[in-house]
Design a protein around this motif. Structure first.
Motif, short mmCIF file in Angstrom:
data_model
loop_
_atom_site.label_atom_id
_atom_site.label_comp_id
_atom_site.label_asym_id
_atom_site.label_seq_id
_atom_site.Cartn_x
_atom_site.Cartn_y
_atom_site.Cartn_z
N ALA A 56 0.83 -1.20 0.00
CA ALA A 56 0.00 0.00 0.00
C ALA A 56 0.87 1.25 0.00
N VAL A 57 0.50 2.22 -0.84
CA VAL A 57 1.14 3.52 -0.86
C VAL A 57 0.20 4.56 -0.23
N ARG A 58 -1.09 4.41 -0.45
CA ARG A 58 -2.13 5.27 0.09
C ARG A 58 -3.29 4.39 0.55
N LEU A 59 -4.39 5.02 0.96
CA LEU A 59 -5.56 4.27 1.42
C LEU A 59 -6.04 3.28 0.36
N LEU A 60 -5.98 3.69 -0.92
CA LEU A 60 -6.28 2.79 -2.03
C LEU A 60 -5.10 2.82 -2.98
N THR A 61 -4.50 1.66 -3.22
CA THR A 61 -3.38 1.54 -4.15
C THR A 61 -3.76 0.53 -5.20
N VAL A 62 -3.70 0.93 -6.46
CA VAL A 62 -4.05 0.07 -7.58
C VAL A 62 -2.85 -0.03 -8.50
N ALA A 63 -2.42 -1.25 -8.80
CA ALA A 63 -1.37 -1.48 -9.78
C ALA A 63 -2.04 -1.94 -11.06
N GLY A 64 -2.09 -1.07 -12.05
CA GLY A 64 -2.77 -1.40 -13.30
C GLY A 64 -3.69 -0.28 -13.72
N THR A 65 -4.46 -0.53 -14.73
CA THR A 65 -5.37 0.46 -15.30
C THR A 65 -6.71 0.42 -14.58
N ILE A 66 -7.25 1.58 -14.28
CA ILE A 66 -8.56 1.69 -13.65
C ILE A 66 -9.57 2.08 -14.72
N TYR A 67 -10.69 1.38 -14.77
CA TYR A 67 -11.76 1.68 -15.71
C TYR A 67 -13.00 2.07 -14.92
N ALA A 68 -13.58 3.19 -15.25
CA ALA A 68 -14.81 3.63 -14.60
C ALA A 68 -15.82 3.98 -15.67
N LYS A 69 -17.06 3.56 -15.47
CA LYS A 69 -18.12 3.85 -16.42
C LYS A 69 -19.36 4.26 -15.65
N SER A 70 -19.89 5.41 -16.00
CA SER A 70 -21.09 5.90 -15.36
C SER A 70 -22.28 5.09 -15.86
#
Length: 138
Positions: free
Chosen positions: A89-103
């Motif tokens: 963990a680097v912060r409260l949420l750490t993601v290694a990779g691409t994040i996809y968000a769709k409304s």
């Protein structure tokens, strides 16, 4: 040592499960561990009934990890940080990779990061490909 639940000598596919009961409302089960009856690739479940919180808990400082295909995919550290695709963990949420968000409302890709929840100051907003807004935005 171990516990094996099932009926010896039976052949064919069948449901297997453990039901935990302990109240007068849900007399069939309150917590269930279930394996469906469709063979080697059957679905498995941990189910709970009622509106109480379903808690996965460690009582020491160990993390909680979720794995697929024998590889760790998600970790909640003992400090409460969530790691996806990494175990550090680097912060409260750490993601290694691409994040996809769709409304779901508009069907467009979007990311909206704010200080102080949904009514806070917007610091980063990406509404669709090619449109990036940075800084203090309303």
């Amino acid at each position: 040592w171990g516990i094996e639940v099932g009926k010896a000598g039976l052949t064919g596919n069948r449901y297997a499960g453990i039901d935990f009961t302990g109240d007068d409302t849900y007399t069939d089960y309150g917590l269930r561990i279930l394996r469906e009856n469709t063979g080697a690739n059957a679905n498995s479940y941990i189910q709970t009934r009622g509106t109480g919180i379903f808690v996965i808990q460690t009582t020491e400082a160990g993390p909680i990890a979720m794995t697929t295909n024998s590889a760790e995919r998600l970790r909640i550290t003992s400090g409460g940080e969530v790691c996806i695709g990494t175990t550090s963990a680097v912060r409260l949420l750490t993601v290694a990779g691409t994040i996809y968000a769709k409304s779901s409302a508009s069907g467009t890709e979007s990311i909206d990061l704010r200080n102080g929840g949904t009514s806070g100051t917007r610091n980063l907003a990406i509404f669709r490909v090619g449109e990036l807004r940075l800084g203090k935005l309303a």
